[in-house]
Design a protein around this motif. Structure first.
Motif, PDB file in Angstrom:
ATOM      1  N   TYR A 130       0.840  -1.190   0.000  1.00  0.00           N
ATOM      2  CA  TYR A 130       0.000   0.000   0.000  1.00  0.00           C
ATOM      3  C   TYR A 130       0.879   1.246   0.000  1.00  0.00           C
ATOM      4  CZ  TYR A 130      -4.200   2.613   1.320  1.00  0.00           C
ATOM      5  OH  TYR A 130      -5.262   3.464   1.351  1.00  0.00           O
ATOM      6  N   ALA A 140      -5.217   2.337  -4.757  1.00  0.00           N
ATOM      7  CA  ALA A 140      -4.894   1.113  -4.030  1.00  0.00           C
ATOM      8  C   ALA A 140      -6.159   0.314  -3.748  1.00  0.00           C
ATOM      9  CB  ALA A 140      -4.159   1.447  -2.743  1.00  0.00           C
ATOM     10  N   ARG A 141      -7.218   1.020  -3.382  1.00  0.00           N
ATOM     11  CA  ARG A 141      -8.460   0.310  -3.085  1.00  0.00           C
ATOM     12  C   ARG A 141      -8.973  -0.392  -4.323  1.00  0.00           C
ATOM     13  NH1 ARG A 141     -12.854   2.786   0.506  1.00  0.00           N
ATOM     14  NH2 ARG A 141     -11.280   1.980   1.903  1.00  0.00           N
TER      15      ARG A 141
END
Lengths: 298, 449, 294
Positions: free
Chosen positions: A106, C287-288
């Motif tokens: 992330y 990212a999600r």
């Protein structure tokens, strides 16, 4: 020969592609022509003669050579650093299942979207600070007159070391992602077999892993090279000495001397500067698709 | 696929290696100049300079100084545009690896560099120097910092006035007499526009012009305005007065009535078209400028010279708002020593050597500025520059603007204010507000009176 | 062996990542955090603040909100991103992808031509476009439009924002094309076949089938491209330095100018913090969507 009738769709496709091709290639015509034109000017014109003088001058006049050397050294070192650090890191990221894997990935995505222009000021202050420390160390070890040369190599501001580290950090996220994705697709069998055979220590692992990883490392290396080779902001901010100047800044500054621009020389320089990037791009094309989509398919 | 990549990698590597090798080998043929003088490695003093004529002038003095002091001098070429020069210099000063010796080109820049701690104190050396007494009062005053110490030495002077095309005005039947006041000056510009259709008067303005908008434009009118000095003795800046607003009003009239070119001033290097192209071509009849214009912009060293320049280009002193006139003198080529230099004492000596008669006359020859010392008048080479000789004699009659820390912020503020005027976004009071707000934002509310 | 295989591997993995973490931490994460701190000071390159920077709280941010230059830069950046990335590159890239998905002769030639603008370094791209656009009636563009009867002009001065949008479009078509090609290739051929057999026209196929199926790809493209376009600096700086009177001062150039040309490092950092915030938001969405998984 039979004439095949074009469907309307095909004609539109060809037409569109032709216009796009023209649009894409048009700006390059000038730089190619000007580089061999003895009377090159800023404006597109058919050369009345062909000369290789400009290219020769790039390598004989002091500055062009120095810029090339500096760019090759810094970008080459950057590529090496990124391939090694990224290789290790990408492998670890791929093989691990620890709790920190997800947050780390992330973080890499977040870091990739940060614009370098927003980081430049604090980065500059940080480098100033580090440079001060390095300076103190260097000056205590090296005689004063060679302190400057020593700082040119290991200084953080206006030194090779600092620029290499910064460029590496900028290219690292992408490299990590590419290498991780690559290892994800590589079966673990070889490593496990090697381990079973009692391969301990890094030596044997590397003799197996590195050849396995070569395409991934190659892709990361090529893309790092392209990215660092074209980087303008970092050398602009961190390098001031004329001896350390890199190609993009050299080209930019030469273009700023309003009264004495030699367009032929500049065009030749621009072409030569362009060349490694284009070659690397061509080699990396296959991997580009994977990179750009890298992540869309996970 | 592995094999192709490997092969490709090898090819690229070989090419890169070959280029690098060629570069290294050919580079090795150039030795360095260190140790050329006495066999023992002589200390190297690095001097920053920019723009080809200045570098040439500097190079003229170098052999003499090297021999005199037993040093090796390395001239480092810096980017030519003033803003880029300063940016690079300040970044390096901040990083601690700036050259030993450098110039600030506008007295506006020096006080801030002093308060940033970048400059070495040179009071003792300068006061002990033989040339100190020969300096003009102006130069002495401009060299002394707010705390009474000397941090930089002003080697040349800029004498600025309004320059006009005497030949073209005569031809158009417009008076070439000294304008009596601002209204007269504006009327003259209007007359020029009405009778010839050309631009009447250019004042540097806008962000692209950088510090020049202030030092070569705005500042010229301060002495004759209701606010004769901007820097107060207590360190505050006099920006709220009527005088400042009136000067912006002058700009506004020139801009709104289309008496000065506007478009070129919105781009980078804004002086190139108006001064180097329009003025020689007669499309612009008058502009503020300094003695250097006789040589560099329109004279023998110019790419676009005005023929017979001393006859065809005349000068007016800057009129005061309600009468009187002034000629603005400011410092130029102000040499300063890097506080972090490895060779402080030697650098200071080089600095003094660069303020000698010979060196300053060399700069005068190539740039057209006035040496800051009286005894330059006795130098044969200087006397050959007939355009400059009378100006040198009159230096004592000029006025100058006291400089103070924060002046670089004022410069930038004036640049922004005039930019707003150029883009017709505000009026004189609005421009003043922009200036005051900018300075207050950066220096604090107490800085502005 | 003191450790088990698993712990040894875990330890090795961690060690392997240390250099990467050090580099990223020192040169990206710490500066990002430091930007926030510096934005609360009045750090500068010159003047008293250069040697004695002081904490000034939210002053830089307050100044931001009333600074025309900042809002101008935001607006310019918005038009720039919208025009070149969302519209220009996307449309041309998608069209190229579709055109090249057919059997066409000289495909490698077209491919190479479209990729070339993306392959060259920024400075060279800026440099060659100056020849195209600058110089009034001698510029290549002037000469071309002259054939159509449009007056020659100094394009970089009369329509600077439009010009940089064109230049950036030129530069980024390849990126869009590659992404769209990959997206298109995921659409199975049977879908098209079935549609054709049902008598759908090409236009209907495009709007009702292709585009909807491409939606995830398009969305991802928009995100990545926006983030990348915000980060542009060298290309525009070489071309216009921020343009006549700030007309092309995209946010990257604005930060650079405020920090290194006006010497206000603190203020530059405040602007940077805002840009960082926007980028992080984009990154989080990205990212999600990617559904980052172990």
């Amino acid at each position: 020969m039979t004439l095949r009738k074009f469907t309307r769709a095909e004609a539109t496709a060809y037409g569109f592609l032709a216009v796009t091709l023209l649009f894409c290639l048009l700006p390059f015509i000038w730089v190619v022509l000007a580089s061999v034109d003895p009377n090159a000017s800023l404006f597109l014109s058919l050369p009345k003669g062909i000369t290789a003088d400009h290219f020769v001058k790039v390598f004989t006049a002091n500055n062009g050579r120095r810029w090339f050397f500096n760019s090759l050294v810094t970008v080459g070192a950057t590529t090496a650093v990124v391939v090694v650090v990224g290789g290790m890191g990408g492998y670890a990221l791929s093989r691990t299942n620890a709790w920190w894997k997800s947050p780390f990935l992330y973080a890499i995505i977040l870091v990739r979207v940060l614009p370098p222009t927003a980081l430049i000021v604090p980065l500059y202050k940080f480098m100033l600070f580090a440079n001060g420390l390095m300076g103190a160390v260097v000056r205590s070890v090296v005689p004063p007159d060679s302190a400057r040369s020593a700082m040119q190599i290991c200084g953080f501001v206006d030194g090779y070391l600092g620029l290499i580290l910064v460029l590496s950090a900028m290219q690292l996220p992408l490299a990590l992602w590419i290498i991780k994705t690559y290892f994800d697709l590589t079966p673990k069998d070889y490593e496990e077999a090697a381990l079973m055979d009692g391969a301990n220590g890094f030596q044997r692992m590397h003799r197996i892993l590195v050849p396995l990883a070569l395409p991934g490392l190659g892709a990361a290396g090529l893309l790092t090279f392209i990215g660092a080779w074209g980087d303008f902001l970092m050398p602009l901010t961190f390098i001031s000495s004329a001896e350390l100047q890199l190609l993009p800044i050299g080209l930019f500054r030469a273009f700023q001397r309003a009264n004495t621009i030699d367009y032929g020389y500049l065009s030749a320089l621009a072409l030569l500067y362009m060349l490694p990037a284009v070659v690397a791009f061509g080699l990396a094309r296959r991997f580009l698709i994977q990179t750009f989509t890298g992540g869309i398919k996970g | 696929m592995k094999a192709t990549v490997l092969r490709a990698g090898v090819v690229v590597g070989l090419i890169a290696g070959a280029i690098a090798a060629a570069v290294v080998i050919s580079r090795a043929r150039f030795g360095s100049r260190e140790g050329a003088i006495s066999g023992v490695s002589a200390p190297t003093i690095r001097i920053a300079e920019h723009r080809q004529p200045r570098i040439d002038a500097l190079n003229k003095s170098i052999p003499r100084i090297e021999k005199q002091l037993g040093v090796v001098i390395e001239v480092v070429e810096y980017p030519a545009p003033e803003k880029d020069y300063l940016s690079k210099l300040l970044t390096e000063l901040g990083a601690g690896n700036a050259p030993d010796l450098f110039t600030a080109n506008f007295d506006a820049d020096v006080p801030d560099m002093v308060s940033a701690g970048y400059l070495a104190v040179i009071t003792a050396e300068v006061k002990a120097w033989e040339g100190y007494e020969k300096l003009f009062e102006v130069a002495k005053k401009l060299s002394i910092g707010a705390d009474g110490q000397i941090y930089a030495l002003d080697s040349m002077l800029l004498v600025e006035q309004i320059y006009f095309r005497r030949d073209l005005l005569d031809k158009a039947g417009i008076s070439t007499a000294q304008p009596a006041n601002w209204k007269d000056l504006l009327d003259r510009a209007r007359e020029i526009k009405a009778k010839t259709g050309k631009y009447g008067l250019l004042l540097p303005a806008g962000i692209g012009w950088g510090a020049g908008g202030f030092t070569e434009g705005f500042a010229l009118f301060v002495a004759g305005s209701k606010t004769p000095q901007i820097a107060n003795d207590d360190g505050t800046l006099n920006l709220n007065g009527e005088g400042v607003r009136d000067i912006f009003g002058l700009y506004k009239s020139l801009i709104d009535e289309d008496l000065m070119p506007i478009k070129p001033l919105l781009g980078p290097e804004p002086w190139v078209i108006p001064k180097y192209t329009m003025f020689p071509a007669g499309d612009l009849m008058a502009t503020t400028c300094g003695t250097w214009c006789y040589i560099y912009d329109w004279g023998k060293d110019s790419k676009n010279p005005v023929p017979d320049v001393t006859k065809n280009v005349g000068t007016w002193a800057v009129p005061g708002m309600d009468g009187g006139s002034s000629v603005k003198i400011s410092g130029s080529n102000i040499w300063a020593v890097n506080a972090n230099s490895a060779h402080l004492n030697l650098t200071k000596k080089v600095l003094l050597a660069l303020c000698s008669v010979d060196s300053t006359v060399a700069y005068a020859q190539l740039l057209g500025n006035i040496p800051a010392r009286r005894d330059a008048a006795d130098n044969k080479d200087f006397q050959a520059m007939t355009e400059l000789v009378p100006v040198l004699k009159n230096v004592d009659n000029g006025t100058y603007l006291k400089s103070a820390p924060g002046f670089s912020v004022v410069s930038e503020g004036v640049a922004r204010a005039t930019e707003a005027l150029l883009r017709k976004q505000t009026d004189a009071a609005g421009a003043q507000a922009i200036l005051v707000k900018y300075v207050k934002d950066l220096l604090g509310d107490n800085a502005v009176k | 062996m003191a450790m088990t295989y698993e712990t040894r591997m875990a330890w090795q993995n961690r060690m392997l990542l240390v250099p990467a973490m050090v580099l990223l931490g020192c040169f990206i994460l710490i500066p990002a955090a430091a930007a926030i701190y510096i934005s609360f000071t009045n750090a500068a390159l010159n003047g008293f603040a250069a040697s004695h920077p002081q904490f000034v709280g939210l002053k830089n941010y307050v100044r931001l909100f009333s600074d025309e230059g900042f809002w101008n830069s935001l607006i310019v950046t918005f038009y720039f991103v919208f025009g070149s990335s969302i519209v220009g590159q996307f449309v041309l890239g998608l069209a190229s992808a579709i055109a090249l998905s057919r059997p066409i002769a000289f495909k490698p030639v077209f491919n190479a031509a479209i990729l070339l603008p993306n392959a060259v370094p920024e400075v060279v791209a800026g440099f060659i476009w100056i020849s195209m656009l600058g110089g009034g009636k001698y510029s290549t563009l002037s000469r071309i439009v002259g054939l159509f009867g449009i007056a020659p002009q100094n394009w970089l001065e009369s329509v600077p924002l439009l010009m940089i949008i064109v230049v950036n479009t030129w530069r980024g078509i390849a990126f869009a094309m590659i992404l769209m090609t990959s997206g298109l290739s995921a659409v199975p051929a049977e879908v098209y076949e079935a549609a054709r057999m049902d008598g759908a026209t090409p236009s209907q196929i495009f709007w009702r089938i292709t585009l909807p199926l491409l939606r995830p790809t398009i969305f991802l493209y928009m995100l990545v491209s926006t983030a990348g376009t915000i980060a542009i600096f060298g290309l525009i700086y070489t071309l216009t330095r921020g343009g006549p009177g700030g007309a092309t001062e995209i946010i990257g150039i604005y930060i650079y100018n405020q920090s290194f040309t006006a010497y206000q490092l603190g203020y530059g950092s405040a602007v940077a913090v805002i840009v960082l915030g926007v980028s992080v938001a984009i990154g989080a969405i990205y990212a999600r969507v990617l559904k980052v998984q172990v």
